[in-house]
Design an enzyme around this catalytic site. Structure first.
Site, PDB file in Angstrom:
ATOM      1  N   GLY A  93      -7.385   8.229   4.704  1.00 41.90           N
ATOM      2  CA  GLY A  93      -5.924   8.237   4.638  1.00 41.90           C
ATOM      3  C   GLY A  93      -5.402   9.089   3.490  1.00 41.90           C
ATOM      4  O   GLY A  93      -6.109   9.959   2.949  1.00 41.90           O
TER       5      GLY A  93
ATOM      6  N   ASP B 212      -1.856   3.222   9.159  1.00 42.33           N
ATOM      7  CA  ASP B 212      -0.445   3.298   8.746  1.00 42.33           C
ATOM      8  C   ASP B 212       0.305   4.473   9.386  1.00 42.33           C
ATOM      9  O   ASP B 212       1.530   4.484   9.399  1.00 42.33           O
ATOM     10  CB  ASP B 212      -0.343   3.441   7.216  1.00 42.33           C
TER      11      ASP B 212
ATOM     12  N   GLY C 131       1.126  -1.274   6.958  1.00 42.50           N
ATOM     13  CA  GLY C 131       1.747   0.058   7.025  1.00 42.50           C
ATOM     14  C   GLY C 131       2.091   0.622   5.662  1.00 42.50           C
ATOM     15  O   GLY C 131       2.733   1.655   5.567  1.00 42.50           O
TER      16      GLY C 131
ATOM     17  N   GLU D  39       5.292  -4.549   6.025  1.00 46.61           N
ATOM     18  CA  GLU D  39       4.889  -5.068   4.696  1.00 46.61           C
ATOM     19  C   GLU D  39       5.562  -4.318   3.557  1.00 46.61           C
ATOM     20  O   GLU D  39       5.718  -4.840   2.455  1.00 46.61           O
ATOM     21  CB  GLU D  39       3.365  -5.050   4.531  1.00 46.61           C
TER      22      GLU D  39
HETATM   23  O1  F6P Z   1      -3.842   1.852   4.352  1.00 43.13           O
HETATM   24  C1  F6P Z   1      -4.337   0.914   5.241  1.00 43.13           C
HETATM   25  C2  F6P Z   1      -3.995  -0.462   4.818  1.00 43.13           C
HETATM   26  O2  F6P Z   1      -4.517  -1.364   5.764  1.00 43.13           O
HETATM   27  C3  F6P Z   1      -2.516  -0.725   4.571  1.00 43.13           C
HETATM   28  O3  F6P Z   1      -1.813  -0.932   5.763  1.00 43.13           O
HETATM   29  C4  F6P Z   1      -2.573  -1.923   3.673  1.00 43.13           C
HETATM   30  O4  F6P Z   1      -1.411  -2.028   2.886  1.00 43.13           O
HETATM   31  C5  F6P Z   1      -3.765  -1.633   2.811  1.00 43.13           C
HETATM   32  O5  F6P Z   1      -4.587  -0.760   3.569  1.00 43.13           O
HETATM   33  C6  F6P Z   1      -4.573  -2.846   2.430  1.00 43.13           C
HETATM   34  O6  F6P Z   1      -5.580  -2.420   1.574  1.00 43.13           O
HETATM   35  P1  F6P Z   1      -6.826  -3.311   1.147  1.00 43.13           P
HETATM   36  O7  F6P Z   1      -7.709  -3.474   2.339  1.00 43.13           O
HETATM   37  O8  F6P Z   1      -7.468  -2.548   0.072  1.00 43.13           O
HETATM   38  O9  F6P Z   1      -6.263  -4.622   0.732  1.00 43.13           O
END
Ligand code: F6P
Length: 417
Positions: free
Chosen positions: A196, A221, A264, A316
């Site tokens: 990403g 996202d 997201g 979110e």
């Molecule tokens: O970027 C992908 C994502 O799933 C986002 O939608 C979310 O805010 C974040 O990663 C969560 O990250 P982690 O898995 O590090 O908690």
């Protein structure tokens, strides 16, 4: 030797000979008949003159007219590519060993992409290495040689067989230096980074340090600029829809309101698209003003119109007073006579077998990344635009704000009635 063979021999010698060596040409031409010998000699003299003015190709075309079997060489006299001609054949032979890594939040379809990089790379005669745990693995030297079998059966698996990590150490000069040293030690000619926004920023740094790199956008996202879609978005959307449909069953049975919080980060792609496709009554997006008093009225009005449920999809990234809006909204909606329940979908959205779309997208992106490396390109990201895969500068992609499609934005309200 026929006239034609003699002409071909002379031309091929002429290509390799310096002007001083033109005596060899005269020796050979002695074997030819007088008339063609005279014509060719005149033409070759003319070529020497024209060469000075850089218009030798005109003469070669004239020769080709009289001797059609003669091939017109694309290189100059010393057999080097001319400056204006990019010799991709030559570049392809220079790329021998590539590496692939997945980084940041995993996304369904990453495995399809890894598989395509490995198998398409092997088919092109390359050695392909996988790097475990993204940039952390680059720093800690976690390289593994991949073969066709090492990616067998993975196209239907969620997650990533290479594993992933968020690697803050790559943001430091020392970490990046170690990663680049390891790439050099393994004699890697090019890297495919699948990930990403943060991972693609890392790819920009690698490119700036002289490492050949191609980025592949992969994030549920869909917050990466310059591409219609990233790997994993479609599967995540379908996961959300599946959950929404189930929640609607119980919401309808109880005539309740539900808040469904979706991922997201700071972008509202998943919330908007799931809200429209799942028939939500309300969608709360990041960076939109939220009028709490109007929301309570809307919930009451909807049930009075005969709605059997009130589903709110909350991104979110939508915030009230610096916190995700979900619980402030729940407090307000909970005051209505219909009650409210909250479901935070969380990491369920990142898992699961990739959809057909993500398998194909991952496969096409992976193969395109290999092609770009073979062509000697670097600093590009594979992007989907109008159904076609193109390469755009990674730096451009990460600096463009992601956008929500205006048609879908416009439809959200009327379709929720
Ligand atoms: O970027 C992908 C994502 O799933 C986002 O939608 C979310 O805010 C974040 O990663 C969560 O990250 P982690 O898995 O590090 O908690």
């Amino acid at each position: 030797m026929s006239n034609l063979d003699a002409a071909v021999a002379i031309i091929s010698i002429a290509q390799h000979a310096s002007p001083i060596e033109s005596g060899h040409i005269e020796e050979l031409s002695a074997h030819r008949t007088k008339s063609s010998s005279f014509t060719i000699r005149i033409l070759l003299r003319l070529e020497s003159i024209l060469l000075i003015y850089g218009v030798r190709s005109i003469l070669l075309v004239v020769l080709h007219h009289f001797y059609p079997r003669m091939s017109i060489p694309s290189h100059n006299r010393r057999n080097k590519p001319t400056e204006s001609v990019i010799d991709y054949t030559d570049m392809r032979t220079k790329v021998k060993r590539i590496a692939v890594l997945t980084s940041g939040g995993d996304a369904p379809g990453m495995n399809a992409c890894v598989r395509a990089v490995v198998r398409d790379g092997l088919a092109a005669g390359l050695d392909v290495y996988g790097v475990r745990r993204g940039y952390a693995g680059l720093i800690n030297n976690e390289f593994i040689e991949m073969d066709s079998r090492s990616v067998g059966g993975i196209i239907r698996q969620g997650g990533t067989i290479l594993m992933t990590a968020r690697a803050p150490e790559f943001c430091d000069e020392a970490g990046r230096h170690k990663a680049i040293e390891n790439l050099a030690a393994w004699e890697i000619d090019g890297v495919v980074v699948i990930g990403g926004d943060g991972s693609l920023h890392g790819a920009v740094d690698l490119d700036a340090a002289g490492v050949k790199v191609i980025g592949v956008p992969a994030s549920i996202d869909n917050d990466i600029g310059g591409t219609d879609m990233a790997i994993g978005v479609d599967t995540a959307l379908n996961t959300i829809l599946d959950a929404m449909d189930k929640i609607k069953d119980t919401a309808t049975a109880h005539q309740r309101s539900f808040l469904i919080e979706v991922m997201g980060r700071r972008h509202g792609y998943l919330a908007l698209n799931a809200g429209v496709a799942g028939g939500a009554e309300m969608i709360i997006l990041p960076s939109q003003p939220i009028d709490l008093s109007a929301i309570e009225k809307e919930v009451n009005a909807a049930f009075k119109r005969g709605k059997p449920h009130f589903i709110v999809v909350v991104a979110e990234g939508a915030e009230i007073d610096g916190k995700t809006a979900t619980y402030a909204l729940a407090d307000v909606i909970g005051k209505t006579e219909y009650g409210v329940r909250v479901t935070v979908l969380g990491h369920v959205q990142r898992g699961g077998s990739p959809s057909a779309y993500d398998r194909i997208l991952g496969t096409r992106f992976g193969a395109a990344a290999v092609e770009m490396l073979l062509d000697g390109k670097t600093g590009l990201m594979t992007a989907m635009r109008g159904g076609e895969i193109v390469g755009i500068p990674i730096s451009e992609a990460v600096s463009q704000p992601p956008r929500l499609h205006p048609d879908i934005l416009r439809l959200a309200e009327p379709l929720s009635m």
